[in-house]
Design an enzyme around this catalytic site. Structure first.
Site, PDB file in Angstrom:
ATOM      1  N   HIS A  31      -3.151   7.493   6.750  1.00  0.00           N
ATOM      2  CA  HIS A  31      -2.114   8.397   6.223  1.00  0.00           C
ATOM      3  C   HIS A  31      -2.748   9.692   5.687  1.00  0.00           C
ATOM      4  O   HIS A  31      -2.176  10.777   5.821  1.00  0.00           O
ATOM      5  CB  HIS A  31      -1.323   7.735   5.081  1.00  0.00           C
ATOM      6  CG  HIS A  31      -0.129   6.933   5.519  1.00  0.00           C
ATOM      7  ND1 HIS A  31       0.935   7.481   6.210  1.00  0.00           N
ATOM      8  CD2 HIS A  31       0.175   5.623   5.350  1.00  0.00           C
ATOM      9  CE1 HIS A  31       1.837   6.532   6.447  1.00  0.00           C
ATOM     10  NE2 HIS A  31       1.398   5.396   5.942  1.00  0.00           N
ATOM     11  N   GLN A  73       2.812  10.214   1.531  1.00  0.00           N
ATOM     12  CA  GLN A  73       4.116   9.560   1.707  1.00  0.00           C
ATOM     13  C   GLN A  73       5.097   9.909   0.589  1.00  0.00           C
ATOM     14  O   GLN A  73       6.304   9.737   0.765  1.00  0.00           O
ATOM     15  CB  GLN A  73       3.947   8.037   1.761  1.00  0.00           C
ATOM     16  CG  GLN A  73       3.218   7.533   3.005  1.00  0.00           C
ATOM     17  CD  GLN A  73       3.135   6.041   3.038  1.00  0.00           C
ATOM     18  OE1 GLN A  73       2.224   5.463   2.453  1.00  0.00           O
ATOM     19  NE2 GLN A  73       4.086   5.400   3.694  1.00  0.00           N
ATOM     20  N   GLY A  88       0.853  -1.191   0.000  1.00  0.00           N
ATOM     21  CA  GLY A  88       0.000   0.000   0.000  1.00  0.00           C
ATOM     22  C   GLY A  88       0.876   1.222   0.000  1.00  0.00           C
ATOM     23  O   GLY A  88       2.062   1.151   0.334  1.00  0.00           O
ATOM     24  N   HIS A 114      -4.842   1.420   7.123  1.00  0.00           N
ATOM     25  CA  HIS A 114      -3.509   2.017   7.330  1.00  0.00           C
ATOM     26  C   HIS A 114      -3.297   3.171   6.350  1.00  0.00           C
ATOM     27  O   HIS A 114      -2.796   4.231   6.719  1.00  0.00           O
ATOM     28  CB  HIS A 114      -2.436   0.928   7.136  1.00  0.00           C
ATOM     29  CG  HIS A 114      -1.021   1.390   7.244  1.00  0.00           C
ATOM     30  ND1 HIS A 114      -0.183   1.020   8.263  1.00  0.00           N
ATOM     31  CD2 HIS A 114      -0.284   2.197   6.438  1.00  0.00           C
ATOM     32  CE1 HIS A 114       1.005   1.594   8.091  1.00  0.00           C
ATOM     33  NE2 HIS A 114       0.966   2.302   6.999  1.00  0.00           N
ATOM     34  N   GLU A 115      -3.731   2.958   5.080  1.00  0.00           N
ATOM     35  CA  GLU A 115      -3.535   4.010   4.061  1.00  0.00           C
ATOM     36  C   GLU A 115      -4.450   5.195   4.274  1.00  0.00           C
ATOM     37  O   GLU A 115      -4.012   6.343   4.127  1.00  0.00           O
ATOM     38  CB  GLU A 115      -3.752   3.424   2.653  1.00  0.00           C
ATOM     39  CG  GLU A 115      -2.856   2.254   2.281  1.00  0.00           C
ATOM     40  CD  GLU A 115      -1.400   2.480   2.589  1.00  0.00           C
ATOM     41  OE1 GLU A 115      -0.716   1.509   2.908  1.00  0.00           O
ATOM     42  OE2 GLU A 115      -0.945   3.643   2.563  1.00  0.00           O
ATOM     43  N   CYS A 164       5.582   0.266   7.997  1.00  0.00           N
ATOM     44  CA  CYS A 164       5.242   1.453   7.214  1.00  0.00           C
ATOM     45  C   CYS A 164       6.477   1.875   6.416  1.00  0.00           C
ATOM     46  O   CYS A 164       7.584   1.892   6.950  1.00  0.00           O
ATOM     47  CB  CYS A 164       4.828   2.596   8.145  1.00  0.00           C
ATOM     48  SG  CYS A 164       4.327   4.087   7.264  1.00  0.00           S
ATOM     49  N   LEU A 165       6.263   2.179   5.146  1.00  0.00           N
ATOM     50  CA  LEU A 165       7.407   2.548   4.300  1.00  0.00           C
ATOM     51  C   LEU A 165       8.017   3.876   4.740  1.00  0.00           C
ATOM     52  O   LEU A 165       9.148   4.192   4.379  1.00  0.00           O
ATOM     53  CB  LEU A 165       6.963   2.599   2.833  1.00  0.00           C
ATOM     54  CG  LEU A 165       6.514   1.236   2.284  1.00  0.00           C
ATOM     55  CD1 LEU A 165       5.981   1.377   0.867  1.00  0.00           C
ATOM     56  CD2 LEU A 165       7.638   0.214   2.345  1.00  0.00           C
TER      57      LEU A 165
END
Ligand code: K2U
Ligand code: ZN
Length: 180
Positions: free
Chosen positions: A146, A56, A51, A142-143, A100-101
């Site tokens: 963000h 991000q 994702g 999660h996305e 998380c990236l």
């Protein structure tokens, strides 16, 4: 129809004010936004991740991409969601060790509703509505977090969150030194 080559984008690392900002709704779909979605998908697959949210990559618009297909050999299912919102969530919850990236190498358990129904606009401008479960449900929540400036570490105890933030600040100092 102009054809654009997807281009990998840089992923912002926590702490960064843009990761804590509430993203703006997408007013009108455009080729630029479709290009951004394709760039985000390329960036996500390259990470690798399942994702990615526009903030991000430094774009404060309400756009997320995801592909949580895990089965080997199964066809990928790249999804781009504009203005996604959870309209229903199960009382039942699931725990998943999330990463998380934007917070590399950190994995912690997060509890979220097991199933969520999401409404969004797809890349053709069509209203979509679908119920997700399992990893897809975890990932889409999660996305969408963000887009509201929320990171998975915000669900942890303050002391643990502060430790992680300090670790990321150290990592960013080291990355900056390498670049210098
Ligand atoms: O938003 C992101 O940083 C991408 C995350 C999304 C994600 C985190 C936790 C649980 C589900 C989705 C990246 O995909 S982190 C890498 C990853 C890869 C496979 C499974 C879980 C996490
Ligand atoms: Zn993340």
């Amino acid at each position: 129809m102009a054809y654009f080559r997807a281009m990998k984008r840089n992923i912002l690392i926590h702490p960064d004010p843009r990761l804590k900002t509430v993203a703006d709704p997408v007013a009108d779909l455009s080729d630029d936004l479709r290009v951004l979605a394709d760039d985000m998908l390329e960036t996500m697959y390259a990470a690798p991740g399942i994702g990615l949210a526009a903030p991000q990559v430094g774009v404060l618009s309400r756009l997320i991409v995801l592909d949580c297909v895990k089965e080997e050999g199964a066809p990928p299912r790249p999804l781009a969601m504009f203005n996604p919102r959870v309209v229903e969530a199960s009382d039942e919850t699931s725990v998943y060790e999330e990463g998380c990236l934007s917070i590399p190498e950190i994995y912690e358990n997060v509890t979220r509703p097991s199933d969520v129904t999401v409404e969004w606009i797809d890349r053709d401008g069509m209203e979509q509505r679908e119920t997700f479960e399992g990893l897809w449900a975890t990932c889409v929540q999660h996305e969408i977090d963000h887009l509201d400036g929320k990171l998975f570490i915000d669900y942890l105890r303050p002391l643990k969150r502060q430790m992680i933030t300090r670790k990321m600040q150290k990592l960013k100092r080291e990355m900056a030194r390498e670049k210098a």
